[in-house]
Design a protein around this motif. Structure first.
Motif, PDB file in Angstrom:
ATOM      1  N   ASP A   1       0.814  -1.214   0.000  1.00  0.00           N
ATOM      2  CA  ASP A   1       0.000   0.000   0.000  1.00  0.00           C
ATOM      3  C   ASP A   1       0.849   1.267   0.000  1.00  0.00           C
ATOM      4  OD1 ASP A   1       1.022  -0.282   2.532  1.00  0.00           O
ATOM      5  OD2 ASP A   1      -0.901  -0.163   3.580  1.00  0.00           O
ATOM      6  N   ASP A   2       2.169   1.118  -0.190  1.00  0.00           N
ATOM      7  CA  ASP A   2       3.025   2.285  -0.359  1.00  0.00           C
ATOM      8  C   ASP A   2       2.821   2.861  -1.764  1.00  0.00           C
ATOM      9  OD1 ASP A   2       4.059   2.087   2.146  1.00  0.00           O
ATOM     10  OD2 ASP A   2       5.868   0.981   1.557  1.00  0.00           O
ATOM     11  N   PRO A   3       3.245   4.093  -1.986  1.00  0.00           N
ATOM     12  CA  PRO A   3       3.091   4.690  -3.328  1.00  0.00           C
ATOM     13  C   PRO A   3       3.704   3.831  -4.429  1.00  0.00           C
ATOM     14  CG  PRO A   3       3.665   6.380  -1.741  1.00  0.00           C
ATOM     15  CD  PRO A   3       3.758   5.085  -1.001  1.00  0.00           C
ATOM     16  N   GLY A   4       4.812   3.168  -4.131  1.00  0.00           N
ATOM     17  CA  GLY A   4       5.429   2.330  -5.153  1.00  0.00           C
ATOM     18  C   GLY A   4       4.692   1.020  -5.371  1.00  0.00           C
ATOM     19  N   GLY A   5       3.878   0.602  -4.402  1.00  0.00           N
ATOM     20  CA  GLY A   5       3.087  -0.615  -4.536  1.00  0.00           C
ATOM     21  C   GLY A   5       3.890  -1.898  -4.543  1.00  0.00           C
ATOM     22  N   GLN A   6       5.050  -1.886  -3.874  1.00  0.00           N
ATOM     23  CA  GLN A   6       5.884  -3.081  -3.879  1.00  0.00           C
ATOM     24  C   GLN A   6       6.321  -3.408  -2.450  1.00  0.00           C
ATOM     25  OE1 GLN A   6       9.391  -2.809  -6.289  1.00  0.00           O
ATOM     26  NE2 GLN A   6       9.952  -4.958  -6.018  1.00  0.00           N
ATOM     27  N   ALA A   7       6.148  -4.689  -2.064  1.00  0.00           N
ATOM     28  CA  ALA A   7       6.587  -5.136  -0.745  1.00  0.00           C
ATOM     29  C   ALA A   7       8.008  -5.686  -0.853  1.00  0.00           C
ATOM     30  CB  ALA A   7       5.641  -6.201  -0.202  1.00  0.00           C
ATOM     31  N   PHE A   8       8.888  -5.206   0.001  1.00  0.00           N
ATOM     32  CA  PHE A   8      10.263  -5.688  -0.024  1.00  0.00           C
ATOM     33  C   PHE A   8      10.946  -5.282   1.279  1.00  0.00           C
ATOM     34  CE2 PHE A   8      10.603  -1.307  -1.317  1.00  0.00           C
ATOM     35  CZ  PHE A   8      11.788  -0.871  -0.745  1.00  0.00           C
TER      36      PHE A   8
END
Length: 287
Positions: free
Chosen positions: A39-46
């Motif tokens: 749900d971050d602006p970048g839309g990537q979990a890492f």
């Protein structure tokens, strides 16, 4: 480095070499790792982390094992009691197993400040020792080597025969008596970290002899003197012995219209023991 006091996370080597963080650059070239969510602006979990080291590739994938065995057997026909067969078997095996690998070493390093807050994680013999983050776990690479040498000896002797004619109704009975003995004598050990020398505030009354913020220490490039003081080469032993004696006699008791009725009578005695003696440091809870 894991920050256990301020909650600033895990400090990792910055890919661009620029350190920093909420508390400044506590370790040159290190910064808190970045974590991403869907749900971050970048839309990537890492998340960022140091997950491997080239030296790990030198670890044994399979334990190295060398075996040596000696086996002997004999069979004698003795002219006694109407004829007795005497059979013997002897086996000796030696197995030597070694394994070289790597592990993580992550002591909990406290100091005067955290001790003043909570009354724990200080060093009784170095009460003024302290460091920037107060309570940390530096994570470094540490050798993890082990060995086990096992000597196994087994002996079995067996007598088998029949009863002489003067035994009357039992003259056609047969008997067997055997004795079996085995012994396993093992020695095992490897390198281990001595808790009371580790600099871990939970087990050591002395402050660490290493700098937990040093890039050399964190990368596993500490000196031989540090490794030697923190490391013990442990040796334990295990001895297992087993003895079994049994005797059996079989034959026919009497006849019935449907055929003879047979019987078997026997006796068995069995005893075993095990004596495991870990290394003294292990027995004292200092590993």
């Amino acid at each position: 480095i894991i920050d256990n006091l301020y909650g600033t996370g895990r400090y990792i080597p910055a890919p661009d070499g620029v350190g920093g963080g909420p508390l400044g650059e506590v370790v040159p070239g290190y910064r808190p790792r970045a974590n991403g969510r869907y749900d971050d602006p970048g839309g990537q979990a890492f998340y960022e982390d140091v997950l491997a080291d080239p030296r790990v590739l030198s670890a044994d994938a399979i334990n190295r094992t060398e075996r040596m065995s000696f086996y002997a057997t004999s069979d004698f026909a003795l002219d006694m009691l109407g004829g007795v067969d005497w059979r013997n078997e002897f086996l000796f095996t030696r197995r030597e197993t070694t394994s070289d690998g790597w592990r993580q070493f992550f002591p909990l390093v406290g100091g005067a400040f955290v001790n003043s807050l909570f009354g724990v994680y200080g060093y009784a013999n170095d009460p003024t020792y302290d460091h920037p983050l107060g309570l940390i776990q530096p994570v470094t690479l540490w050798p993890s080597n082990s060995f086990a040498n096992v000597d196994y000896t087994a002996f079995n002797t067996q007598l088998e025969g029949g009863f002489s004619p003067w035994f009357g109704p039992m003259s056609d009975w047969v008997w067997t008596a055997s004795l079996q003995f085995s012994r396993s004598d093992a020695e095992y050990g490897g390198n281990a970290i001595i808790a009371s020398e580790s600099g871990d505030a939970r087990y050591d009354a002395d402050a660490p002899i290493y700098d937990p913020y040093s890039s050399d220490f964190l990368s596993g490039n500490y000196s031989d003197a540090v490794y030697d003081q923190l490391t013990a080469h442990t040796v334990g032993t295990t001895v297992y012995e087993q003895t079994v004696f049994n005797a059996v006699t079989t034959g026919e008791l009497f006849d019935l219209p449907a055929g003879p009725v047979g019987a078997a009578f026997g006796y068995e005695y069995r005893t075993f023991s095990i004596d495991d003696t870990p290394d003294e440091l292990s027995r004292n809870g200092d590993l």
